[in-house]
Write a protein that holds these residues in place. Structure first.
Motif, PDB file in Angstrom:
ATOM      1  N   HIS A  43       0.764  -1.156   0.152  1.00 55.35           N
ATOM      2  CA  HIS A  43       0.154   0.061   0.133  1.00 55.35           C
ATOM      3  C   HIS A  43       0.835   1.183  -0.002  1.00 55.35           C
ATOM      4  CE1 HIS A  43      -4.127   1.650   1.808  1.00 55.35           C
ATOM      5  NE2 HIS A  43      -3.706   2.375   0.675  1.00 55.35           N
ATOM      6  N   HIS A  91      -3.695   9.369   1.426  1.00 51.89           N
ATOM      7  CA  HIS A  91      -2.653   8.278   2.026  1.00 51.89           C
ATOM      8  C   HIS A  91      -1.790   8.922   3.150  1.00 51.89           C
ATOM      9  CE1 HIS A  91      -4.444   5.881  -1.519  1.00 51.89           C
ATOM     10  NE2 HIS A  91      -4.035   5.051  -0.695  1.00 51.89           N
ATOM     11  N   ASP A 147      -8.704   4.511   4.646  1.00 55.19           N
ATOM     12  CA  ASP A 147      -8.778   4.020   3.136  1.00 55.19           C
ATOM     13  C   ASP A 147      -9.777   2.858   3.200  1.00 55.19           C
ATOM     14  OD1 ASP A 147      -8.146   3.024   0.625  1.00 55.19           O
ATOM     15  OD2 ASP A 147      -5.974   3.601   0.965  1.00 55.19           O
ATOM     16  N   HIS A 151      -7.561  -2.049  -2.144  1.00 44.85           N
ATOM     17  CA  HIS A 151      -6.193  -2.359  -2.151  1.00 44.85           C
ATOM     18  C   HIS A 151      -5.802  -2.305  -0.379  1.00 44.85           C
ATOM     19  CE1 HIS A 151      -5.505   2.030  -3.014  1.00 44.85           C
ATOM     20  NE2 HIS A 151      -5.426   1.979  -1.780  1.00 44.85           N
TER      21      HIS A 151
HETATM   22 FE   LIG Z   1      -5.093   3.389  -0.443  1.00 40.79          FE
END
Ligand SMILES: [Fe+2]
Length: 196
Positions: A43, A91, A147, A151
């Motif tokens: 990630h 992120h 998130d 993924h």
């Molecule tokens: Fe992500």
């Protein structure tokens, strides 16, 4: 003329799990079992890096598009910059919102919890409603983000997203949530300038 290029913010602690920055989070392994080390490494080093690579390429292209008055290219670049710039910001904030389970204490966010109780009635009610929230807009200051893309969990949780959403609460860094709440927007987004 040069254009700003962004770089991947390093994970602020060592892989042996020893905190090197007590304000942020431990090594990828330290988030286990809530989030596996494999997911964290992919990630961070692949997904987040790709957002930054695409952002930098679009910023460079945008400089040329502006100089050459290429409006169609400017419009196309703007979309790429918005998407990938948002990915970089989200992120960067997400990493700061995580910590080892042993460090995750909701009591570290007394002011935030008081606000949560006012608005939602309690921390459990807030957790139930958290997933209904839309992504932030430019006029709001993000304090806590998670998130939700595949993924972020699929390698470990497969299609059982609910288990990821339940376990993520065990590794939330409430200390940084409280610090962002007290510090305000300039504090929240300071990494954007620091990464230049
Ligand atoms: Fe992500």
């Amino acid at each position: 003329m040069a254009v700003t290029q962004y770089s991947l913010p390093p994970l602020p602690y060592a892989y042996d799990g020893i905190l090197t920055n007590p304000h942020l989070f431990a090594s990828p392994q330290a988030l286990e079992p809530a989030i596996s080390a494999q997911i964290m490494q992919l990630h961070h080093s692949k997904h987040h890096q790709t957002y930054i690579t695409n952002l930098n390429a679009a910023l460079t292209s945008q400089l040329h598009a502006l100089i050459s008055n290429n409006l169609p290219l400017q419009l196309a670049n703007q979309q790429i910059i918005t998407f990938n710039g948002g990915g970089h910001i989200n992120h960067s904030l997400f990493w700061e919102n995580l910590c080892a389970a042993s460090e995750s204490k909701v009591t570290d966010a007394k002011q935030v919890v008081a606000e949560i109780e006012k608005q939602w009635g309690g921390i459990e009610e807030f957790k139930d409603r958290f997933w209904e929230n839309d992504p932030i807009t430019i006029r709001l200051t993000p304090l806590l983000g998670v998130d939700m893309w595949e993924h972020a969990y699929y390698l470990q949780y497969l299609n059982v997203k609910a288990a990821y959403l339940e376990n993520i609460w065990t590794v939330i860094n409430w200390k940084t949530v409280e610090e962002k709440f007290k510090g305000g927007r300039e504090d929240v987004l300071k990494f954007l300038r620091a990464s230049i």
